[in-house]
Scaffold this active site. Structure first.
Site, PDB file in Angstrom:
ATOM      1  N   HIS A 310       0.793  -1.231   0.000  1.00  0.00           N
ATOM      2  CA  HIS A 310       0.000   0.000   0.000  1.00  0.00           C
ATOM      3  C   HIS A 310       0.817   1.268   0.000  1.00  0.00           C
ATOM      4  CE1 HIS A 310      -4.197  -1.336   0.566  1.00  0.00           C
ATOM      5  NE2 HIS A 310      -3.631  -2.403   1.068  1.00  0.00           N
ATOM      6  N   LYS A 490      -8.783  13.882   4.009  1.00  0.00           N
ATOM      7  CA  LYS A 490      -7.894  12.720   4.003  1.00  0.00           C
ATOM      8  C   LYS A 490      -7.011  12.839   5.241  1.00  0.00           C
ATOM      9  CE  LYS A 490      -6.564  14.072  -0.139  1.00  0.00           C
ATOM     10  NZ  LYS A 490      -6.583  12.817  -0.854  1.00  0.00           N
ATOM     11  N   ARG A 491      -6.264  11.788   5.585  1.00  0.00           N
ATOM     12  CA  ARG A 491      -5.350  11.906   6.709  1.00  0.00           C
ATOM     13  C   ARG A 491      -4.398  13.084   6.511  1.00  0.00           C
ATOM     14  NH1 ARG A 491      -5.064   8.041  10.826  1.00  0.00           N
ATOM     15  NH2 ARG A 491      -3.329   9.315  11.506  1.00  0.00           N
ATOM     16  N   LYS A 496       0.647  14.490   1.433  1.00  0.00           N
ATOM     17  CA  LYS A 496      -0.661  14.856   0.876  1.00  0.00           C
ATOM     18  C   LYS A 496      -0.781  16.372   0.690  1.00  0.00           C
ATOM     19  CE  LYS A 496      -3.126  10.809   2.796  1.00  0.00           C
ATOM     20  NZ  LYS A 496      -3.918  10.218   1.692  1.00  0.00           N
ATOM     21  N   THR A 597      -8.474   6.787  -2.604  1.00  0.00           N
ATOM     22  CA  THR A 597      -9.835   6.353  -2.906  1.00  0.00           C
ATOM     23  C   THR A 597     -10.790   7.528  -2.698  1.00  0.00           C
ATOM     24  OG1 THR A 597     -10.000   5.476  -0.657  1.00  0.00           O
ATOM     25  CG2 THR A 597      -9.568   3.889  -2.435  1.00  0.00           C
ATOM     26  N   LYS A 601     -14.362   8.640  -4.732  1.00  0.00           N
ATOM     27  CA  LYS A 601     -15.657   9.001  -4.132  1.00  0.00           C
ATOM     28  C   LYS A 601     -16.115  10.354  -4.650  1.00  0.00           C
ATOM     29  CE  LYS A 601     -13.963   7.003   0.177  1.00  0.00           C
ATOM     30  NZ  LYS A 601     -13.275   7.405   1.428  1.00  0.00           N
TER      31      LYS A 601
END
Ligand SMILES: *Cc1c(COP(=O)(O)O)cnc(C)c1O
Length: 749
Positions: A310, A490-491, A496, A597, A601
């Site tokens: 992952h 998101k985290r 990110k 993901t 969505k």
């Protein structure tokens, strides 16, 4: 239906029940109906083993999948209640960190719906991940309990003994039934709990005695591992999970009347990231205890274990010091050493060794040598694994590698969270897309139809009004539903790049101060938890919360922009936020996000992606075409070359007229009035001296493309056409497609 349960449990009518009691009645109804569904049988049975299953609330999805929604809704309405009220009374089990755990939950929904003989195996954390609270613009952590007197868990009474050297504990198996959509069959989540787990160990917040493993093993998900006791606890937890699982799997093999030697014919185990990797040596250990020669046992186990990678972030690749494993699981180390010797006999190169030069056990390497399949989770991610991260393994085992691009369950992420959009789709292309997501493609036939585009914009507008209403009731935010909703959920992680979004916001703030007004107001929405020990991530949260106040207190700017950071971002929040998004921020540094993901969505719900060519964004871009999303930033090859050469210097970007004032603003008076100089200073220092995930590298291009997006938003017709194309092309990202690929190419159930 519900009324009978209300009478039975509370001796009153449904109308007289509180929301919590009515929820309890609905829970009992769903549990009873789900348990009555058959479980698919097959030659081979899948055990999807994962330390995380971020299932979200289960009432609505159960009602929908069981086909009870309409009847229950009507019965509740007659009693003056709604499903939404019951849902508010349901606690969300936070049994996962983020994407990886949510993926496992989507997979379970697809496995159940497709009628495959497969189940999830994991741990029954009592408090899961923490509940996030903001105080003085900082994240604090509290336990997040979800197990009430009546919960989704069913006690099987089955127990397994787990040895840690001289210590021994008992695991108890609980199950959650998961009905498939259409209500024809079910799958199960099988969660092990520690007998004698003791919540009174928890002190203030989420601190507890990490050494008392007889009482703490299943209290929390991944406790803080910044110290040795925390690290050891993680190994205890992992071994507890896999030892219970291995015993259960072999017990069920025997119950089917099969010999141990048949394990690889009857069982396939999908190892979700390396957290469950110790199941390989544990199974080998149990098979040899059962009389099988070591090499034969290693062969049988290798043919039934498959590994999903992952991440390529170096710090996330698990390696356990041999000394730690000797201390926690002394019975396992001889097996690991022998597997290591077997692998070294065939492949002596040091970069392939299970036990490496630092005397650490490299978990992923054990999975690759002693598993039959290795998969990445998006096309780009798999390519990076094959060509660079795991290249030495790809050279010796090319046949083991494959890609399985992630997916999401459309039941939760469209039918459940956005029924108006689901209805819009069905009115145009029929209901077939609910079973066959590829059928969504036909929606593209309406992309030039003005009435359809108008209706699509109307649905988005009403989702935004609904979110605005929810935000005012949950957090007291007041947002303008006519503003553009720009969403990053998101985290919180440097890669990110929430910090890059913040720097854009600072740029916009300064533009507005200088009289450069946007075409319409913008609402910037964030949701993100930071790992409790991840200092810089917490500093970024702090800076965004401070900026939110700076903006809110400036009457000149606050008419044009607003920053909302929702507290305790989780699946429930995601279900509220996703339908209302106009812009989907997918801005990770290229090569760092394995798949994502959240991007899927948001696309499915008609948000347009603002993103780098990273993870599944690459596939989104290929599906919709570059004119229907907004790409910016350096490509993954350029980024990897910068890392390889050590050639990135943030100062050369910082010292430019565009960027310097934005970064300096972190320490300007308005920010210091709201926040803490030490935390803001740390973020400033990092951005100007290290910036490991290169936020400044892409900032200029990010600003340029984001501006283009806000300008394009004003052509509502052409924006709506892009929305329609995104929704139509999202069928590929159904987790049904992903699971069918796993089954066809790996599991062969
Ligand atoms: C989907 C989801 C994630 C994953 O989001 P990414 O943007 O892919 O990182 C994380 N947390 C929750 C609650 C989710 O629903």
């Amino acid at each position: 239906m519900l009324s009978e349960w209300a009478e039975k449990k509370f001796h009153k009518s449904l109308a007289d029940c509180s929301a919590a009691e009515a929820y309890d009645a609905a829970l009992s109804l769903c549990k009873e109906r789900a348990a009555a569904l058959p479980r698919p049988q097959g030659e081979r049975r899948l055990y999807y083993i994962s330390a995380e299953f971020l299932v979200g609330k289960l009432l609505s999805s159960s009602l929908m999948n069981l086909g009870l929604w309409d009847a229950v809704e009507a019965e509740l309405a007659a009693a003056g209640k709604s499903i939404a009220q019951l849902e508010d009374a349901e606690p969300e089990p936070s049994l996962g960190n983020g994407g990886l755990g949510r993926l496992a939950a989507c997979f379970m929904d697809s496995i159940a719906t497709l009628g495959l003989p497969g189940e999830g195996v994991g741990l029954c954390y009592h408090y899961g991940l923490f509940r996030q609270l903001f105080s003085h613009n900082c994240q604090t952590e509290q336990p997040d309990g979800w197990i009430e007197e009546e919960s989704w868990l069913r006690d099987t009474g089955r127990r397994y003994r787990v040895r840690f050297g001289a210590r021994q504990v008992t695991g108890r198996l609980y199950e959650i039934d998961l009905p498939g959509y259409g209500g024809k069959s079910r799958s199960r989540l099988r969660l092990f709990d520690l007998e004698g787990v003791d919540p009174s160990l928890i002190r203030d917040g989420i601190t507890f005695d990490k050494t008392d493993i007889e009482h703490n093993l299943t209290l929390f998900l991944y406790p803080d591992d910044s110290d040795r006791a925390g690290r050891l606890l993680r190994v205890y937890q992992q071994y507890f999970m896999v030892s219970c699982a291995a015993q259960m799997i072999l017990e069920e093999l025997a119950q089917r009347g099969e010999a141990l030697s048949q394990l690889d014919k009857r069982v396939v185990i999908q190892i979700n990231d390396t957290h469950p990797s110790m199941i390989i040596p544990e199974l080998v250990r149990l098979l040899t205890e059962g009389g099988m020669p070591f090499e034969e046992a290693a062969g049988v186990v290798s043919r039934c274990c498959a590994y999903t990678n992952h991440t390529i972030l170096a710090e996330a690749l698990e390696r356990w010091p041999v000394a730690d494993l000797e201390e926690v699981v002394p019975q396992l180390m001889p097996v690991i050493r022998r597997l290591d010797r077997l692998a070294k006999l065939r492949y002596p190169q040091p970069e392939l060794a299970i036990i490496d030069g630092q005397n650490q056990v490299q978990m992923a390497r054990m999975d690759i040598h002693f598993g039959f399949s290795v998969n990445g989770v998006a096309a780009l991610h798999t390519e990076i694994l094959e060509q660079s991260e795991l290249a030495p393994f790809y050279r010796i085992y090319p046949e083991k590698f494959s890609n399985k691009t992630n997916g999401i369950t459309f039941r939760r992420w469209l039918l459940g969270c956005n029924p108006a959009l689901a209805g819009f789709i069905s009115r145009r292309i029929g209901e077939g897309w609910k079973q066959d997501a590829d059928a969504l493609g036909r929606l593209a036939d309406w992309k030039e139809d003005p009435a359809s585009l108008e209706e699509l914009l109307g649905i988005k507008a009403s989702s935004k009004r609904a979110l605005a209403e929810y935000l005012s009731q949950n957090g007291g935010f007041s947002v303008d539903p006519d503003s553009v909703f720009d969403i990053q959920i998101k985290r919180l992680h440097e890669y990110k790049r929430q910090q890059m979004n913040l720097l854009y916001i600072i740029w916009k703030y300064r533009q507005i101060k200088a009289g450069q007004l946007p075409p319409r107001p913008i609402t910037f929405l964030f949701g993100a938890k930071a790992a409790p020990a991840y200092r810089l991530a917490k500093d970024i949260i702090h800076a965004i919360l401070c900026m939110a106040q700076v903006v809110a207190q400036d009457p000149q700017v606050s008419r044009w922009m607003k920053i909302v950071f929702v507290e305790n971002y989780n699946v429930t929040w995601a279900e509220k936020l996703v339908p209302a998004a106009d812009i989907s921020e997918q801005i990770s540094l290229a090569s760092k996000e394995a798949s994502g993901t959240g991007n899927m969505k948001l696309m499915l719900n008609g948000a347009l992606t603002l993103g780098t060519l990273d993870g599944a964004n690459v596939e989104i871009s290929q599906l919709v075409g570059e004119e229907n999303l907004y790409l910016f930033g350096r490509r993954s090859e350029e980024v990897m070359a910068l890392y390889a050469k050590g050639a990135y210097d943030p100062r050369s970007y910082y010292k430019t007229p565009l960027i310097e004032p934005l970064v300096d603003f972190l320490l300007a008076k308005p920010m210091l009035e709201q926040g803490d100089a030490e935390q803001l200073g740390r973020l400033y220092q990092d951005l100007t001296h290290k910036d490991w995930f290169m936020a400044l590298l892409d900032l200029e291009d990010y600003i340029r493309v984001k501006e283009q997006m806000f300008a394009d938003y004003e052509d509502r017709q052409s924006w709506a056409k892009k929305m329609m194309i995104n929704i139509a092309q999202a069928g590929y990202f159904s987790s049904d497609r992903t699971i069918e690929e796993y089954n066809r190419e790996i599991w062969k159930l």
